[in-house]
Each structure stands twice: as C-alpha cells, then as structure tokens.
Scaffold this active site. Structure first.
Site, mmCIF file in Angstrom:
data_model
loop_
_atom_site.group_PDB
_atom_site.id
_atom_site.type_symbol
_atom_site.label_atom_id
_atom_site.label_comp_id
_atom_site.label_asym_id
_atom_site.label_seq_id
_atom_site.Cartn_x
_atom_site.Cartn_y
_atom_site.Cartn_z
ATOM 1 N N ARG A 154 64.238 18.492 -3.080
ATOM 2 C CA ARG A 154 65.012 17.846 -3.930
ATOM 3 C C ARG A 154 64.077 17.349 -4.772
ATOM 4 N NH1 ARG A 154 68.306 15.264 1.220
ATOM 5 N NH2 ARG A 154 66.383 15.249 2.227
ATOM 6 N N LYS A 178 62.891 10.787 -0.032
ATOM 7 C CA LYS A 178 62.954 10.850 0.692
ATOM 8 C C LYS A 178 61.638 9.349 1.346
ATOM 9 C CE LYS A 178 63.397 12.042 4.468
ATOM 10 N NZ LYS A 178 64.395 12.326 5.209
ATOM 11 N N TYR A 189 65.855 6.482 0.874
ATOM 12 C CA TYR A 189 66.135 7.139 2.028
ATOM 13 C C TYR A 189 64.680 6.253 2.653
ATOM 14 C CZ TYR A 189 70.088 9.445 2.029
ATOM 15 O OH TYR A 189 71.197 10.515 1.664
ATOM 16 N N HIS A 227 65.060 5.145 6.403
ATOM 17 C CA HIS A 227 64.901 4.752 8.155
ATOM 18 C C HIS A 227 63.525 4.468 8.925
ATOM 19 C CE1 HIS A 227 67.981 7.835 7.462
ATOM 20 N NE2 HIS A 227 67.641 8.859 6.954
ATOM 21 N N GLU A 261 70.156 4.702 3.226
ATOM 22 C CA GLU A 261 71.083 4.624 4.568
ATOM 23 C C GLU A 261 71.688 3.819 4.786
ATOM 24 O OE1 GLU A 261 66.673 3.754 6.159
ATOM 25 O OE2 GLU A 261 67.619 4.911 4.459
ATOM 26 N N ASP A 294 66.176 11.706 12.403
ATOM 27 C CA ASP A 294 65.758 10.428 11.579
ATOM 28 C C ASP A 294 65.483 9.523 11.676
ATOM 29 O OD1 ASP A 294 64.857 12.010 9.193
ATOM 30 O OD2 ASP A 294 66.504 11.883 8.168
#
Length: 370
Positions: A15, A75, A94, A96, A118, A270
């Site tokens: 991505r 990410k 993101y 996490h 998130e 995750d």
C-alpha cells in the site's frame, strides 16, 4: 505545508499513503507534495500519475523525511525509519502503539507528533480511519481462512460452503464490530454456518436483524466461547479496544479443545491479538502451527490487496489530511475533536492514556498541548 509520502518498507506492504487523486487534492489546496519514487507501484499507481497530479518525486526515503513537515503513510515506522524522523515532524499513519513498546519508545525519543489513524474517533465511537481497513481485513479473514482449511495447506479439508448432501463448514467470529460484521457477511455468502459473538446485547440485536439466516448470534462470555471453539472449523478474532491491547479470549490451553486442523485468523494481532498463542506474521510466512491448530496472524492483511486498500484508505484519510495541512496539527485538533483523539505522542510525551498504561510509561493530558 510540505507533505511527504514515503514508500512502505514493511515486509510485503504494497500500500501507499496517498493515491494520485489524493495528491491532486492537496496540491489544489496549495500544498507541496513529495512522493518517493516507485512508492505507489505496488498499488498500481506509477510515478507518472503522481507527477501529473502535481507531486515532486524523490529518489529515496531519507529525502522524503528530510523535506516534509508532515509524513502521510500506511504502517507504523519500523527501525530503519526511526533515525529519519525529525523533532516536531507530524506523522499521520497507523501506529497501534499499545502492541509495540520499542516503537512507542522510539517515537517518544524522536520528539515528533504522532497522530494515529486507529484512534481518530467520531462522537458515536466509530473509528472512521480504521473502518476501511477493517472492512478489507474482515473479508480477507474468511478468504484466507478458507484457503488454509484446505488439506494441502494443513487444514481440516473442509469446504466452507459445503455441497448438496454435505454440511457446510462452521465459522466462529469473536467480535461484532466492523471486522466481525464483514467476516460474518463473507462467510455467510460462501454458505458457511456462522456463529457471531459479541459482549453488547444491543449490537447482537442489530446484527441478528441484518444478517442472513445462516448467521446466528450469541452473547460472548467464557462459557460460550469454550462451547463454540469445539465445533468451529475456522475462528476469526475480531476484538478491538481502541488504542489498547486486545484481551485474550482464547488461551493456549483452549487449543486442545479444538479439532485438529482448525484455522485461527487473529485480525486483532495489530493490537496484541485476542488469541494468546498468536504472534505477528507476514505475507511471506503467514502461518504457524501450535497443537495441530493453524494460526494465521498477518499484521497487515490489507497489504495483500493494495489497490483496493490504498484507494479505500485515501478516501477516508484525505479530508483529515487536508485539515491538518491547511491549519497545522494544533489548530486542526483544536477545531476537530475527532482528530484530537488521534494524537498519541506529542514531542516526547504520551498523550493517549491507554498507550501509557500498556507500558507503564508517563502520561500527559493532550490538553497540555491544545
């Protein structure tokens, strides 16, 4: 604002943070976009499309980080990127954090501003930037689970949809949020017998109303989980507590109660995973076996369908990215409470309480900065 879009370097992550259409919108608002060469190729977006959209192309990831005030990616940064991040730089991606202490400590040390997709949250408690990837991951959980149920892949040799005269496979979905709902829909569409568990009776009423007849709902508790895992061929972990570690609903001891060749897909990996024996895997080596139970725990499942995922993600993130670029992160977060909830680390301070609790690290209220 100067905005950078680096190429993702996590294992098999295809991505990219922005589509060319997303770049064009930000350029239209007067911002300067730097995109790393070949960043979008894995998603089917080539350099010439970014150039036509108004982006400037840079040859390497270090150049992108060096020039940008704001980094937009997919990410969390990995170790190779830690040293590239500048103090006061805004990272919109993101993270996490609650499942990664090394990452958390590195971002605290970087003195950057980390705004996590998130934990951006609407008044109705929905997570607008997690929803599109949750939709993809929920559907993929069934796609991948069905594959690993095949005997050559180590599974029980069960066809989820069955055939006339043969009962379909049984799918257990733990969690009735976006991931669980999409997984249940996908499994039901294949013809499987689906049992969907959640802790909210209100949510179960809603799901019972909208789901097809081959989806049954049940209250999630330890007793019901113990009963259900003994019958399931495929179990999908879809539990999420925003910004915090997922609870372990299935323990190591419970594996012995399952049928040999059962497949576990832990979409919550995750956030630490809701299955105790799960640990993050990659698309390159997606599974491992414990007690004859197949574990599929790829931490970036949507990365396997990057065109769909990148387009869906940009559709969701772009309105927020425009606010951040137009106003700067502080004013944008003051004006938009949804964005303010995305702030996790600011200039060396953890400002999201669940992250500080996960590692017993110091916490400072986000209002100190806003």
């Amino acid at each position: 604002m100067i905005i950078g879009v680096p190429k993702e370097i996590k294992n098999n992550e295809n991505r990219v943070g922005l589509t060319p259409a997303g770049v064009a919108e930000l350029v239209k608002h007067g911002h300067i976009l730097y995109v790393q060469q070949t960043a979008g190729e894995g998603s089917g977006f080539h350099d010439d499309t970014y150039i036509k959209a108004g982006a400037h192309m840079l040859p390497d990831i270090a150049s992108v980080y060096e020039k940008a005030d704001m980094i937009i990616k997919v990410k969390e940064p990995i170790a190779a990127e830690y040293g590239l991040i500048k103090p006061d730089q805004l990272l919109f991606t993101y993270f996490h954090f609650a499942s990664g202490q090394e990452l958390t400590e590195a971002m605290v040390a970087s003195k950057a501003v980390c705004l996590a997709y998130e934990t951006v949250e609407k008044e109705d408690r929905s997570l607008p930037l997690l929803i599109p990837m949750s939709e993809v991951a929920g559907r993929m959980a069934i796609q991948e689970g069905a594959k690993y149920l095949e005997k050559p892949m180590g599974g029980r040799g069960v066809l989820l949809g069955g055939v006339p005269g043969v009962r379909p496979g049984k799918v257990l979905v733990l969690g009735g949020g976006v991931v669980g709902t999409q997984a249940a829909k996908m499994a039901a569409g294949l013809g499987a017998e689906v049992l969907l568990l959640d802790v909210s009776l209100q949510r179960l009423r809603y799901l019972s109303d909208i789901m097809p007849a081959n989806v049954q709902t049940m209250m999630s508790n330890h007793y019901n989980i113990l009963e259900a895992i003994q019958e399931a061929d495929l179990i999908v972990g879809a539990v999420l507590i925003p910004g915090a570690k997922a609870p372990h609903l299935i323990t190591r001891d419970m594996l012995k109660m399952m049928k040999k060749g059962t497949v576990l897909v832990d979409v919550a990996v995750d956030q630490g995973g809701c299955i105790e024996t799960c640990r993050p895997t990659t698309h390159e080596n997606p599974t491992f076996v414990i007690d004859d139970i197949i574990h599929y725990c790829v931490a970036n499942m949507p990365g396997a369908v990057p065109y769909t995922s990148t387009t869906a993600l940009t559709n969701a993130t772009l309105p927020y990215a425009i606010q951040l670029a137009n106003k700067g992160w502080k004013k944008a977060c003051q004006d938009n409470k949804e964005l303010a909830l995305g702030l996790n680390v600011i200039k060396g301070d953890i400002v999201y309480e669940a992250v500080s609790q996960a590692f017993n690290m110091p916490y400072k209220k986000v209002t100190h900065y806003l």
